[in-house]
Design a protein around this motif. Structure first.
Motif, PDB file in Angstrom:
ATOM      1  N   ILE A   1      -7.860  -5.729   5.244  1.00 28.21           N
ATOM      2  CA  ILE A   1      -6.742  -4.804   5.528  1.00 28.21           C
ATOM      3  C   ILE A   1      -6.997  -3.760   6.486  1.00 28.21           C
ATOM      4  N   ILE A   2      -6.174  -3.680   7.342  1.00 29.50           N
ATOM      5  CA  ILE A   2      -6.529  -2.584   8.542  1.00 29.50           C
ATOM      6  C   ILE A   2      -5.795  -1.401   8.713  1.00 29.50           C
ATOM      7  N   ASP A   3      -6.260  -0.362   8.603  1.00 23.57           N
ATOM      8  CA  ASP A   3      -5.489   0.890   8.831  1.00 23.57           C
ATOM      9  C   ASP A   3      -5.875   1.598  10.037  1.00 23.57           C
ATOM     10  N   ASN A   4      -4.931   1.809  11.022  1.00 22.88           N
ATOM     11  CA  ASN A   4      -5.102   2.430  12.278  1.00 22.88           C
ATOM     12  C   ASN A   4      -5.407   3.922  12.357  1.00 22.88           C
ATOM     13  N   ASP A   5      -4.932   4.442  11.275  1.00 23.56           N
ATOM     14  CA  ASP A   5      -5.292   6.014  10.980  1.00 23.56           C
ATOM     15  C   ASP A   5      -5.295   6.352   9.544  1.00 23.56           C
ATOM     16  N   PRO A   6      -6.296   6.082   8.879  1.00 23.37           N
ATOM     17  CA  PRO A   6      -6.441   6.535   7.348  1.00 23.37           C
ATOM     18  C   PRO A   6      -6.174   7.657   7.125  1.00 23.37           C
ATOM     19  N   LEU A   7      -5.336   8.099   6.176  1.00 22.08           N
ATOM     20  CA  LEU A   7      -5.021   9.402   5.794  1.00 22.08           C
ATOM     21  C   LEU A   7      -6.332  10.213   5.452  1.00 22.08           C
ATOM     22  N   PRO A   8      -7.339   9.680   4.566  1.00 20.52           N
ATOM     23  CA  PRO A   8      -8.344  10.463   4.126  1.00 20.52           C
ATOM     24  C   PRO A   8      -9.165  10.761   5.365  1.00 20.52           C
ATOM     25  N   GLU A   9      -9.482  10.106   6.357  1.00 16.20           N
ATOM     26  CA  GLU A   9     -10.141  10.230   7.563  1.00 16.20           C
ATOM     27  C   GLU A   9      -9.456  11.233   8.563  1.00 16.20           C
ATOM     28  N   ARG A  10      -8.481  11.739   8.363  1.00 18.67           N
ATOM     29  CA  ARG A  10      -7.677  12.385   9.286  1.00 18.67           C
ATOM     30  C   ARG A  10      -8.624  13.649   9.840  1.00 18.67           C
ATOM     31  N   HIS A  11      -9.072  14.409   8.878  1.00 18.57           N
ATOM     32  CA  HIS A  11      -9.591  15.646   9.092  1.00 18.57           C
ATOM     33  C   HIS A  11     -11.148  15.591   9.279  1.00 18.57           C
ATOM     34  N   ILE A  12     -11.780  14.064   9.285  1.00 20.31           N
ATOM     35  CA  ILE A  12     -13.235  14.114   8.964  1.00 20.31           C
ATOM     36  C   ILE A  12     -13.524  13.526  10.457  1.00 20.31           C
ATOM     37  N   SER A  13     -14.715  14.261  11.064  1.00 18.61           N
ATOM     38  CA  SER A  13     -15.628  13.663  12.074  1.00 18.61           C
ATOM     39  C   SER A  13     -16.979  13.369  11.661  1.00 18.61           C
TER      40      SER A  13
ATOM     41  N   MET B   1      -0.625  -8.683  -0.254  1.00 16.60           N
ATOM     42  CA  MET B   1       0.741  -8.322   0.390  1.00 16.60           C
ATOM     43  C   MET B   1       1.118  -6.847  -0.454  1.00 16.60           C
ATOM     44  N   SER B   2       0.999  -7.068  -1.609  1.00 17.18           N
ATOM     45  CA  SER B   2       1.602  -5.805  -2.367  1.00 17.18           C
ATOM     46  C   SER B   2       0.619  -4.802  -2.387  1.00 17.18           C
ATOM     47  N   ILE B   3      -0.856  -4.965  -2.198  1.00 18.92           N
ATOM     48  CA  ILE B   3      -1.689  -3.825  -1.733  1.00 18.92           C
ATOM     49  C   ILE B   3      -1.374  -3.242  -0.503  1.00 18.92           C
ATOM     50  N   HIS B   4      -1.190  -4.249   0.717  1.00 22.14           N
ATOM     51  CA  HIS B   4      -0.799  -3.659   1.892  1.00 22.14           C
ATOM     52  C   HIS B   4       0.133  -2.861   2.014  1.00 22.14           C
TER      53      HIS B   4
ATOM     54  N   ALA C   1       2.304   3.909  -1.932  1.00 18.51           N
ATOM     55  CA  ALA C   1       2.178   4.808  -3.184  1.00 18.51           C
ATOM     56  C   ALA C   1       1.166   5.732  -3.003  1.00 18.51           C
ATOM     57  N   VAL C   2       0.158   5.516  -2.279  1.00 20.93           N
ATOM     58  CA  VAL C   2      -0.762   6.399  -2.222  1.00 20.93           C
ATOM     59  C   VAL C   2      -0.854   7.072  -0.718  1.00 20.93           C
ATOM     60  N   PHE C   3      -0.569   6.595   0.208  1.00 18.50           N
ATOM     61  CA  PHE C   3      -0.565   7.333   1.399  1.00 18.50           C
ATOM     62  C   PHE C   3       0.738   7.307   2.193  1.00 18.50           C
ATOM     63  N   GLY C   4       1.931   6.839   1.709  1.00 15.03           N
ATOM     64  CA  GLY C   4       3.255   7.189   2.017  1.00 15.03           C
ATOM     65  C   GLY C   4       3.889   6.117   3.026  1.00 15.03           C
ATOM     66  N   ARG C   5       3.043   5.228   3.402  1.00 17.45           N
ATOM     67  CA  ARG C   5       3.350   4.195   4.368  1.00 17.45           C
ATOM     68  C   ARG C   5       2.668   2.920   4.250  1.00 17.45           C
ATOM     69  N   PRO C   6       2.965   1.860   4.584  1.00 23.27           N
ATOM     70  CA  PRO C   6       2.321   0.562   4.565  1.00 23.27           C
ATOM     71  C   PRO C   6       0.867   0.458   5.587  1.00 23.27           C
ATOM     72  N   ALA C   7       0.068  -0.283   5.288  1.00 28.41           N
ATOM     73  CA  ALA C   7      -1.128  -0.498   6.134  1.00 28.41           C
ATOM     74  C   ALA C   7      -0.578  -1.167   7.296  1.00 28.41           C
ATOM     75  N   ASP C   8      -1.565  -1.275   8.367  1.00 32.28           N
ATOM     76  CA  ASP C   8      -0.912  -1.787   9.501  1.00 32.28           C
ATOM     77  C   ASP C   8      -1.136  -3.189   9.870  1.00 32.28           C
ATOM     78  N   ALA C   9      -1.902  -3.907   9.143  1.00 36.50           N
ATOM     79  CA  ALA C   9      -2.389  -5.177   9.283  1.00 36.50           C
ATOM     80  C   ALA C   9      -3.209  -5.898   8.134  1.00 36.50           C
ATOM     81  N   ILE C  10      -3.002  -7.253   7.762  1.00 29.73           N
ATOM     82  CA  ILE C  10      -3.873  -7.760   7.162  1.00 29.73           C
ATOM     83  C   ILE C  10      -4.275  -9.186   8.097  1.00 29.73           C
ATOM     84  N   GLU C  11      -5.807  -9.327   7.779  1.00 25.68           N
ATOM     85  CA  GLU C  11      -6.361 -10.434   8.616  1.00 25.68           C
ATOM     86  C   GLU C  11      -6.915 -11.148   7.479  1.00 25.68           C
ATOM     87  N   LYS C  12      -7.215 -12.730   7.798  1.00 27.78           N
ATOM     88  CA  LYS C  12      -8.052 -13.384   7.167  1.00 27.78           C
ATOM     89  C   LYS C  12      -9.309 -13.778   7.865  1.00 27.78           C
TER      90      LYS C  12
END
Lengths: 236, 181
Positions: free
Chosen positions: A161-173, A131-134, A140-151
């Motif tokens: 851990i699911i991120d709908n719009d990860p910051l590192p990939e925002r400008h990568i195709s 939870m604390s990673i999420h 701390a790293v991206f400025g907002r919490p991740a979007d979901a945790i699933e088991k």
């Protein structure tokens, strides 16, 4: 006697000016401590403050611009891609780079959160750590919490851990012929370092799981080592 | 009265160590090595033998407070290192159960008490000391070392297993030891 001497001074002058060109703001923009040797005398005077004189909390409000990060990250990916033999290798190297970031994030983040407390705490159970990673690590790293945790339903040692719009990939195709590549392997490395540090060794990988709404949705897959599950079972 | 600090990387290799002699008044006068040796000992090497024989009964002396032979003020470097190493098992036991970073008095060996501090990244600070009543000072000392360690860690050329050789780090740890211990 005079001749080589003057030539020498010309040489050293030119090298000095080129050094100036390389670092227009002078050496103060580098954050290196002034590399003291073991034999250096302790009382020596220092021209600029070293890393130990700085306040760790000072940067709390100042953030790195997203474009600077995107530029640096694009260089990282290009540099790495030139030196690998395939997608797996590339992801592994990004993961290693992320690991180096993650172990620092863990120490610094916890210090900022806990250093004012009389009795600082660590996470010792897996789910609170996840939870604390999420929330905290992502914040701390991206400025907002991740979007979901699933088991995982099939495997009890897998968490996501699911991120709908990860910051590192925002400008990568990613080109079509490399469609398996997920540059969030870097993020996976961060997660792996944090889990490792807290004593939950795991294999962490990143996978593209696009949806209609979020084309760059990414799943960080955590596969825990057996020892972690056994320990959780004991302390339950 | 002396203090011995060891910083251990996540794989338990020492990355920094410090011996600090407190300027504060000692609770008990420390005797020279020879006066603590049993009567049958004739050579200086016997001190080591005494220390090592105490080591084999480390679990015993752990349960019997005050038991065991008092040895040469424990000033021998290798004995100190051995006690620190022996306490690692205890530290790992306790750190799995308790979520505090500062673990006070995790282990005892003859006159030595072992206190420890575990950072979230699993770096252990182990402190050997013979003061029972300076909890607050030790806590403050560990806190200072923690901050200094985080700063060291932020150096991109430092890894978790790099030995810390920075003179600035050393000077600051010593200053904090002087203040708190």
């Amino acid at each position: 006697m005079q001749q080589p001497h003057s030539r020498f001074s010309v040489l050293s002058n030119s090298s000095l000016s080129s050094a100036d060109l390389l670092s227009p703001t002078g050496s103060s923009r580098f954050s290196l401590p002034s590399a003291p040797s073991i034999n250096a005398t302790l009382g020596q005077t220092r021209q600029r403050p070293n890393i130990y004189d700085r306040n760790l909390n000072k940067t709390r409000s100042s953030e790195v611009s997203a474009s600077a990060f995107a530029f640096l990250f694009s260089e990282i990916v290009q540099y790495t891609q030139k030196r690998v033999s395939g997608i797996n290798d590339l992801e592994r190297r990004l993961n290693i780079l992320g690991y180096r970031v993650g172990m620092r994030v863990l120490e610094l983040m916890t210090w900022r959160a806990e250093s004012s407390s009389k009795a600082p705490k660590r996470e010792i159970r897996f789910l609170p750590a996840l939870m604390s990673i999420h929330t905290q690590v992502w914040r701390a790293v991206f400025g907002r919490p991740a979007d979901a945790i699933e088991k995982s339903v099939e495997n009890e040692d897998e968490y996501m851990i699911i991120d709908n719009d990860p910051l590192p990939e925002r400008h990568i195709s990613v080109p079509r012929d490399m469609s398996q590549l997920s540059c969030s392997s870097f993020t996976a490395g961060i997660v792996e370092a944090v889990l490792d540090g807290l004593g939950f060794p795991a294999r962490v990988t990143a996978h593209n799981t696009p949806t209609q709404q979020y084309p760059s949705r990414t799943t960080i897959l955590i596969k825990l080592e057996k020892s972690v599950l056994e320990r959780e079972e004991i302390v339950k | 009265m002396s203090h011995h600090l060891f910083l251990l990387s996540p794989s338990d290799t020492p990355i920094y160590s410090l011996t600090h002699y407190s300027s504060k008044p000692a609770q008990s006068t420390s005797y020279p090595l020879a006066s603590n040796l049993p009567t049958w000992s004739t050579s200086a090497f016997a001190g080591t033998l005494t220390a090592l024989s105490g080591a084999s009964s480390v679990t015993q002396s752990h349960h019997v407070p005050g038991g065991g032979v008092k040895m040469g003020g424990g000033q021998d470097r290798h004995v100190v290192q051995m006690i620190a190493n022996a306490s690692l098992d205890n530290i790992e036991d306790v750190m799995r159960r308790e979520n505090a970073m500062y673990l006070k008095s995790v282990d005892k060996f003859n006159e030595w008490t072992v206190s420890a501090f575990v950072t979230p990244g699993n770096v252990k600070f182990v402190l050997l000391h013979d003061q029972a009543k300076n909890d607050e000072g030790i806590r403050a000392f560990f806190h200072d070392v923690w901050e200094l360690y985080v700063k060291t860690m932020l150096n991109p050329f430092h890894t978790a297993h790099t030995v810390i050789r920075s003179a600035a780090f050393d000077a600051r740890v010593r200053a904090s030891a002087k203040k708190n211990l």
